[in-house]
Design a protein around this motif. Structure first.
Motif, PDB file in Angstrom:
ATOM      1  N   PRO A 603      65.505   6.066 -81.892  1.00 27.10           N
ATOM      2  CA  PRO A 603      64.771   5.723 -81.135  1.00 27.10           C
ATOM      3  C   PRO A 603      63.756   3.934 -80.922  1.00 27.10           C
ATOM      4  CG  PRO A 603      62.804   6.852 -82.887  1.00 27.10           C
ATOM      5  CD  PRO A 603      64.230   6.382 -83.628  1.00 27.10           C
ATOM      6  N   GLU A 604      64.819   2.985 -81.462  1.00 27.27           N
ATOM      7  CA  GLU A 604      64.371   1.978 -81.347  1.00 27.27           C
ATOM      8  C   GLU A 604      65.851   1.450 -81.293  1.00 27.27           C
ATOM      9  OE1 GLU A 604      63.917  -2.316 -84.191  1.00 27.27           O
ATOM     10  OE2 GLU A 604      62.498  -0.463 -84.646  1.00 27.27           O
ATOM     11  N   GLN A 605      67.090   1.949 -81.018  1.00 27.62           N
ATOM     12  CA  GLN A 605      67.880   0.925 -80.612  1.00 27.62           C
ATOM     13  C   GLN A 605      68.545   1.760 -79.755  1.00 27.62           C
ATOM     14  OE1 GLN A 605      70.170  -1.074 -83.971  1.00 27.62           O
ATOM     15  NE2 GLN A 605      68.569  -1.258 -85.265  1.00 27.62           N
ATOM     16  N   GLY A 606      68.804   3.632 -79.577  1.00 26.16           N
ATOM     17  CA  GLY A 606      69.364   4.286 -78.885  1.00 26.16           C
ATOM     18  C   GLY A 606      69.543   3.697 -77.269  1.00 26.16           C
ATOM     19  N   ALA A 607      68.049   3.225 -76.511  1.00 30.15           N
ATOM     20  CA  ALA A 607      69.095   2.697 -75.368  1.00 30.15           C
ATOM     21  C   ALA A 607      69.337   1.345 -75.462  1.00 30.15           C
ATOM     22  CB  ALA A 607      67.194   1.777 -74.821  1.00 30.15           C
ATOM     23  N   LEU A 608      69.650   0.803 -76.370  1.00 30.45           N
ATOM     24  CA  LEU A 608      70.532  -0.683 -76.079  1.00 30.45           C
ATOM     25  C   LEU A 608      71.660   0.019 -76.769  1.00 30.45           C
ATOM     26  CD1 LEU A 608      70.946  -4.155 -76.338  1.00 30.45           C
ATOM     27  CD2 LEU A 608      70.255  -3.735 -78.744  1.00 30.45           C
ATOM     28  N   PRO A 682      70.627  -5.451 -94.916  1.00 28.88           N
ATOM     29  CA  PRO A 682      70.243  -5.874 -96.482  1.00 28.88           C
ATOM     30  C   PRO A 682      69.074  -4.130 -96.479  1.00 28.88           C
ATOM     31  CG  PRO A 682      70.103  -6.761 -95.166  1.00 28.88           C
ATOM     32  CD  PRO A 682      70.071  -6.252 -94.002  1.00 28.88           C
ATOM     33  N   ILE A 683      68.740  -4.342 -98.018  1.00 29.41           N
ATOM     34  CA  ILE A 683      68.321  -2.774 -98.388  1.00 29.41           C
ATOM     35  C   ILE A 683      66.768  -2.735 -97.695  1.00 29.41           C
ATOM     36  CG2 ILE A 683      70.154  -1.709-100.132  1.00 29.41           C
ATOM     37  CD1 ILE A 683      68.116  -3.032-102.325  1.00 29.41           C
ATOM     38  N   ASN A 684      65.770  -3.567 -97.921  1.00 30.62           N
ATOM     39  CA  ASN A 684      64.196  -3.567 -97.450  1.00 30.62           C
ATOM     40  C   ASN A 684      64.367  -3.430 -95.830  1.00 30.62           C
ATOM     41  OD1 ASN A 684      65.402  -6.491 -96.793  1.00 30.62           O
ATOM     42  ND2 ASN A 684      63.590  -7.306 -97.552  1.00 30.62           N
ATOM     43  N   TYR A 685      64.975  -3.004 -95.314  1.00 31.04           N
ATOM     44  CA  TYR A 685      65.319  -3.209 -93.878  1.00 31.04           C
ATOM     45  C   TYR A 685      64.799  -1.610 -93.434  1.00 31.04           C
ATOM     46  CZ  TYR A 685      67.103  -7.249 -92.177  1.00 31.04           C
ATOM     47  OH  TYR A 685      68.081  -8.135 -91.450  1.00 31.04           O
ATOM     48  N   GLN A 686      64.225  -1.645 -92.377  1.00 33.35           N
ATOM     49  CA  GLN A 686      63.077  -0.023 -91.964  1.00 33.35           C
ATOM     50  C   GLN A 686      64.326   0.066 -90.811  1.00 33.35           C
ATOM     51  OE1 GLN A 686      60.562   1.124 -93.683  1.00 33.35           O
ATOM     52  NE2 GLN A 686      61.261  -0.775 -94.539  1.00 33.35           N
ATOM     53  N   THR A 687      65.264  -0.493 -90.301  1.00 29.09           N
ATOM     54  CA  THR A 687      66.364   0.379 -89.209  1.00 29.09           C
ATOM     55  C   THR A 687      67.515  -0.201 -89.911  1.00 29.09           C
ATOM     56  OG1 THR A 687      65.499  -1.760 -87.284  1.00 29.09           O
ATOM     57  CG2 THR A 687      64.281   0.487 -87.729  1.00 29.09           C
ATOM     58  N   LEU A 688      68.488  -0.096 -89.023  1.00 30.77           N
ATOM     59  CA  LEU A 688      69.879  -0.114 -88.679  1.00 30.77           C
ATOM     60  C   LEU A 688      70.254  -1.830 -88.165  1.00 30.77           C
ATOM     61  CD1 LEU A 688      72.459   1.849 -90.378  1.00 30.77           C
ATOM     62  CD2 LEU A 688      73.018   1.473 -87.935  1.00 30.77           C
ATOM     63  N   PHE A 689      70.884  -2.559 -88.798  1.00 33.85           N
ATOM     64  CA  PHE A 689      71.440  -3.658 -88.406  1.00 33.85           C
ATOM     65  C   PHE A 689      72.474  -4.088 -87.628  1.00 33.85           C
ATOM     66  CE2 PHE A 689      73.133  -8.013 -88.943  1.00 33.85           C
ATOM     67  CZ  PHE A 689      72.221  -9.124 -88.269  1.00 33.85           C
ATOM     68  N   GLY A 690      72.861  -4.123 -86.772  1.00 35.02           N
ATOM     69  CA  GLY A 690      73.763  -5.234 -85.918  1.00 35.02           C
ATOM     70  C   GLY A 690      75.371  -3.792 -85.744  1.00 35.02           C
TER      71      GLY A 690
END
Length: 749
Positions: A603-608, A682-690
């Protein structure tokens, strides 16, 4: 009657094309006019003396303020702080002349008293910048051109600042004016740059409408409209602002040096470059804004360039890429050999990359079967692939190769392959394999081709251990083996890093077992595919085996142990990111946590992601969020759906079983991209990076082909040409709005 209809079509198409070109031309003029109002005539100031504690009244003979300039330093004007002693002047004129040491006037600026306010800075812009050819001291002669009532003062320091003395009639005032240099000025550049874009964009609109009206092959539309839109992207995308372009520049530059027989690195592994190119190599995305456009345009006109001698060590490291940089490297090589400057060299490399992509895209559209040709042309003309192609990104050639391979596989589903098509199938399969790690599953598309269409003069060939193999299977096996071997050679290091916490022996045994299982399945299928009963039993057994293998594998991996210790989990970098990233072992041991991270990401990055697929977000989105109107995104989606809808009376491009295989290939590519993105998260992220949507562009045609297999909504007539025209129109509007957003961008404070 046919001649009359043909003549009417030609005349009508030309008239419509002229109207479309005129409309785009007017839009360009409007964009230039609007930008001129918003960002034109805007100065950039640099504080020279910010120490001001007293007011000195301007004498009748005026002031002379010394200004030291370095060689090559430009001065567009100055800003001074005035004092009207609490009065509001209604008439008069203050003059600021820039003079050399002999008193010769170099530049002049004027300021009306109505614009001079008490205790405020007032800017004085020269008509043209003055650039010092060598280190020198020039003088500001400030005086009143019209008599006025009452004193007019200027704020100054208590004592003179070093190298900035203030004099009046040759006498020292023991002070320095509160002074700011105007180091840059946008002037009329917004209008000028918009006018330079107008011929390309108007030409693209004219060509797209004319070709659609004359119903010429879609490959011609991709070639002509794609070239004009791509050349516009070369101009619109500021230098080094395309995705990861500074990295691609270093990789292409290194390859260009090797092609010229030069040593590209120094003893420390730094990339060696020409002296004139060294300032542009680094590890950061380029600048945007109207002044960045202006600097690039002036550099192209005035930059002297230099000989092709690698004498400077850059801030970039060598070895940042290999393969898929040949077109860009050839462009750089030729530009360097001719002594071109950096920006000319960059543009030439971009154009070479664009032309290579368009050659592959045109070949793909020409190879594709008629029912798929339209949707492939629409995807090729989207803003994102054209933006990538008009930069130094190697993704453009990867896209072109995947499109060609996909089109050839769909083509050979309907016809028997000739010798050159077999060779091309193997070559493209081998090229797709190492092109980018996540696209290896695409090579499996060769199994969409009926084996009968790949057979040679003999149906069966004697294999090892006396086995009889159908000759068509050898073509498919050759494509797979070549792609697999090249993939391993190109990505073995990354694969080992991703599996760094998994036993290498276990990994090798698992890969060998998987290869043996695939071979066994293919052999069994070849034995039983002619017997319906045996084939049904084979499928049931295979399904049960896969379910048990997947379930058992997940259970074994999630309980294999060897995780991070509690104190290791708390280790972070200075910016707060964990020093540990998701590896294959960590993912398997923490499947619930990985699943939660992916569910938060959608939901956070789907539109992007959707914007990244279409190209409605420009440049490097991690650094600059240049998002065009969502209406253009809606238009692009509707145009793609129009191209993907089936036409009444036509056969579906895929059968029921092959659709399942295509869905599996799409899911494998998506899963591979997620694993790769997790590998640098990083394993402390809450969402996928990059993870960016452009990574899924190569499989977009496959998704649209699946849409074309449906029969719930059908069209009476083929709309592929209209859809391609709509995509081109949205791409042109994306270029126009993107140029305006790039030019008017301001950093967020």
């Amino acid at each position: 009657m046919k001649k009359q209809l043909s003549l009417r079509r030609v005349v009508g198409s030309i008239a419509a094309a002229v109207l479309a070109a005129a409309a785009v031309w007017l839009l360009c003029r409007w964009v230039g006019y609007d930008l001129q109002l918003r960002v034109g005539n805007q100065p950039v100031y640099e504080i020279v003396n910010d120490d001001y504690t007293r007011v000195i009244d301007l004498p009748e003979e005026g002031f002379d303020q010394a200004i030291p300039l370095q060689a090559g330093e430009s001065l567009y004007g100055v800003r001074l702080r005035f004092s009207t002693h609490g009065q509001l002047y209604r008439a008069g004129m203050v003059m600021v002349d820039l003079c050399d040491a002999t008193g010769h006037e170099l530049r002049q600026a004027a300021g009306n008293y109505a614009n001079v306010f008490d205790d405020n800075f007032t800017g004085f812009s020269f008509g043209a910048p003055y650039t010092a050819e060598q280190a020198e001291t020039v003088y500001l002669h400030i005086y009143n051109a019209v008599e006025w009532e009452g004193p007019l003062g200027l704020w100054a320091s208590e004592t003179a600042v070093k190298d900035l003395p203030l004099t009046a009639d040759g006498k020292s005032q023991n002070a320095t004016l509160a002074l700011q240099y105007m180091t840059d000025y946008s002037g009329s550049w917004p209008t000028q740059l918009a006018n330079e874009l107008a011929p390309l964009l108007a030409g693209g609109a004219f060509a797209a409408v004319l070709l659609a009206g004359l119903q010429l092959p879609l490959a011609v539309t991709v070639a002509v409209a794609g070239l004009l839109c791509g050349l516009a992207f070369v101009r619109v995308t500021p230098a080094l602002v395309a995705p990861d372009e500074y990295t691609h520049l270093a990789a292409a530059y290194e390859l260009a040096s090797r092609l010229g027989g030069e040593q590209p690195t120094d003893a420390d592994g730094n990339l060696l470059v020409r002296e004139c190119d060294a300032p542009y190599f680094g590890t950061r995305t380029g600048e945007i804004g109207i002044l960045a456009y202006k600097a690039e345009a002036l550099a192209i006109e005035q930059e002297p360039g230099g000989p092709d001698e690698l004498t400077a060590a850059s801030a970039a490291k060598a070895g940042q890429g290999s393969g898929n940089y040949l077109p860009q490297a050839l462009g750089l090589r030729l530009a360097r050999s001719s002594g071109a400057g950096f920006y000319v060299m960059l543009r030439q490399a971009r154009i070479f990359n664009l032309v290579f992509y368009l050659m592959l895209a045109v070949l793909a559209v020409a190879l594709a079967p008629a029912g798929v040709r339209g949707l492939l042309a629409c995807v090729a003309l989207l803003p994102m692939p054209l933006q990538l192609a008009a930069s130094l990104s190697p993704d453009a050639s990867v896209l072109g190769m995947v499109f060609c391979y996909m089109a050839l596989c769909l083509r050979l589903r309907r016809k028997r392959a000739v010798w050159w098509e077999k060779i091309l199938l193997i070559a493209l399969g081998g090229a797709v394999g190492p092109a980018k790690a996540i696209y290896l599953p695409v090579v499996l598309l060769c199994f969409l081709i009926p084996v009968e269409n790949l057979m040679g003069s003999t149906e069966f060939v004697k294999g090892p251990f006396g086995a009889r193999v159908r000759s068509g299977r050898l073509i498919q096996a050759a494509a797979l083996i070549l792609a697999g071997c090249l993939w391993i050679s190109a990505n073995l290091g990354e694969l080992v890093y991703a599996a760094r916490d998994i036993s290498l022996a276990v990994l090798v045994v698992g890969v060998a077992a998987l290869a043996a299982a695939v071979g066994l399945v293919l052999w069994l299928y070849d034995k039983v595919h002619t017997d319906p009963k045996k084939l049904c039993l084979f499928r049931c057994g295979l399904g049960c085996t896969v379910v048990l293998a997947v379930g058992g594998g997940v259970f074994a991996l999630s309980h294999m142990g060897g995780g991070l210790e509690p104190d290791q989990l708390l280790m972070t970098n200075p910016n707060g990111d964990s020093i540990w990233t998701f590896s294959l072992g960590y993912i398997c041991r923490n499947l619930p946590a990985t699943t939660k991270l992916l569910l938060r990401t959608i939901p956070e990055q789907g539109a992007l992601w959707l914007q990244g697929i279409l190209g409605t977000t420009l440049g490097e989105p991690i650094v600059y969020r240049i998002d065009v109107s969502w209406l253009l995104g809606v238009g692009l989606v509707l145009a793609l759906l129009a191209a993907a809808l089936p036409v009444q009376g036509t056969d579906a491009p895929l059968g029921r079983r092959t659709k399942i295989g295509v869905v599996g290939i799409i899911l494998c590519v998506v899963a591979s991209s997620l694993v790769v993105a997790l590998n640098w998260t990083p394993i402390n992220y809450q969402t996928l990076f990059g993870l960016q949507g452009r990574y899924w562009l190569p499989i977009l045609p496959l998704v649209l082909v699946l849409c074309k297999c449906g029969r719930n909504i059908t069209l009476r007539h083929d709309t592929s040409r209209g859809a391609a025209l709509a995509v081109t129109a949205c791409t042109l509007l994306t270029l126009l709005q993107g140029f305006g957003l790039y030019a008017s961008w301001q950093p967020v404070s």
